[in-house]
Design a protein around this motif. Sequence first.
Motif, short mmCIF file in Angstrom:
data_model
loop_
_atom_site.label_atom_id
_atom_site.label_comp_id
_atom_site.label_asym_id
_atom_site.label_seq_id
_atom_site.Cartn_x
_atom_site.Cartn_y
_atom_site.Cartn_z
N LEU A 208 0.64 -1.26 -0.15
CA LEU A 208 0.02 0.09 -0.05
C LEU A 208 0.71 1.23 -0.02
O LEU A 208 0.54 2.33 -0.63
CB LEU A 208 -0.74 0.05 1.24
CG LEU A 208 -1.95 -0.99 0.97
CD1 LEU A 208 -2.65 -1.27 2.43
CD2 LEU A 208 -3.25 -0.84 0.01
N SER B 229 -3.28 0.16 -9.91
CA SER B 229 -4.23 -0.51 -9.34
C SER B 229 -4.20 -1.20 -8.17
O SER B 229 -3.28 -1.75 -7.89
CB SER B 229 -5.02 -1.64 -10.23
OG SER B 229 -5.34 -0.79 -11.64
N VAL B 230 -5.13 -1.15 -6.99
CA VAL B 230 -5.15 -1.54 -5.85
C VAL B 230 -6.19 -2.70 -5.45
O VAL B 230 -7.35 -2.36 -5.48
CB VAL B 230 -5.12 -0.40 -4.55
CG1 VAL B 230 -4.99 -1.08 -3.25
CG2 VAL B 230 -3.97 0.58 -5.04
N LEU C 112 -7.93 5.99 -1.05
CA LEU C 112 -7.72 5.65 -2.33
C LEU C 112 -8.62 6.43 -3.27
O LEU C 112 -8.25 6.60 -4.41
CB LEU C 112 -7.94 4.06 -2.20
CG LEU C 112 -7.10 3.26 -1.54
CD1 LEU C 112 -7.56 1.87 -1.70
CD2 LEU C 112 -5.40 3.54 -2.17
N ALA D 95 -7.46 6.42 -7.38
CA ALA D 95 -6.90 4.99 -7.57
C ALA D 95 -7.94 4.06 -8.17
O ALA D 95 -9.18 4.40 -7.87
CB ALA D 95 -6.38 4.37 -6.21
N ASP D 96 -7.64 3.28 -8.86
CA ASP D 96 -8.51 2.12 -9.28
C ASP D 96 -8.39 1.28 -8.19
O ASP D 96 -7.32 0.48 -8.09
CB ASP D 96 -7.90 1.58 -10.79
CG ASP D 96 -8.52 0.18 -11.03
OD1 ASP D 96 -9.70 0.13 -10.72
OD2 ASP D 96 -7.83 -0.39 -11.70
N TRP D 97 -9.31 1.05 -7.36
CA TRP D 97 -9.13 0.17 -6.09
C TRP D 97 -10.39 -0.62 -5.95
O TRP D 97 -11.63 -0.56 -6.43
CB TRP D 97 -9.19 1.13 -4.96
CG TRP D 97 -10.19 2.05 -4.45
CD1 TRP D 97 -10.63 3.26 -4.77
CD2 TRP D 97 -11.22 1.66 -3.62
NE1 TRP D 97 -11.42 3.73 -4.40
CE2 TRP D 97 -12.20 2.67 -3.66
CE3 TRP D 97 -11.66 0.51 -2.98
CZ2 TRP D 97 -13.30 2.68 -2.67
CZ3 TRP D 97 -12.82 0.32 -2.08
CH2 TRP D 97 -13.56 1.69 -2.08
N GLN D 98 -10.11 -2.01 -5.34
CA GLN D 98 -10.97 -2.83 -4.94
C GLN D 98 -10.87 -3.34 -3.31
O GLN D 98 -9.37 -3.51 -3.21
CB GLN D 98 -11.19 -3.97 -5.86
CG GLN D 98 -11.32 -4.00 -7.35
CD GLN D 98 -10.83 -5.15 -8.12
OE1 GLN D 98 -11.51 -6.13 -7.55
NE2 GLN D 98 -10.06 -5.01 -8.91
#
Length: 242
Positions: A129, A162-163, A186, A191-194
């Motif tokens: 992270l 991407s996270v 995020l 951010a492109d996060w999931q």
Amino acid sequence: MIKSEALIYQDPTSGNTFEGVICWDEDLAGQKPGILVSHTFKGQSDFEIGRAQELAKLGYVAFALDMYGKGKRATAPEEADALMKPFLDNRGLLLNNILLALDTLKKHPEVDETKVGGIGFCFGGKCMLDLARSSAEIGGVVSFHGIYDKPGMEHQGDIKASVLVLHGWEDPLADPESTVALGHELTERNADWQILAFGHTGHAFTNPAAKFPEKGMYYKETSNRRAWQTMINFFEEIFGRI
């Protein structure tokens, strides 16, 4: 055939020496995407090497990195806490060492330096992270039961990676409030996060050696299997099928 070999590398600034293990499939020709594998608070171990070998079977070059330095490994929680403490106190040091490992992976002749990612477990999830927070040039990072507190460093701009956060809902080291706070963080960094949370699951759910349910730390086979498959799908989306 999966090849695993020790990889010695050095920090040119401090002169500190590190020893990781890098794994790849010798039967796959050409350069391949590289994946960092960042360890728990005990230091690099057979657990991370095993994960690196599994990634190599999927077609990646996987590097079980070393955050602490050559020969610095813990056999007891107290030793592990002592090894980890300098990195909790100085997140700049943490970022320096994870960036050093990333640079080492990119320079390996088997690796396509334009296609790199990383995964981390527990303390290693924090490392991943922080790597993403630094806006490093990396395709994607995965945190398995990581720790979500901000590093206290003023990073600017969008997060480029991407996270994917794989989380045990009953993790005592990452409560629901910190998980929601990470989602907000995020989002603010574009951010492109999931975040995927597993019910009835605590900390260290990927490690069969974790057997401390009274402390909220225990292996959960179903969550481990689902998390690994989600990671596979995540990297296939970023790097394509190998």
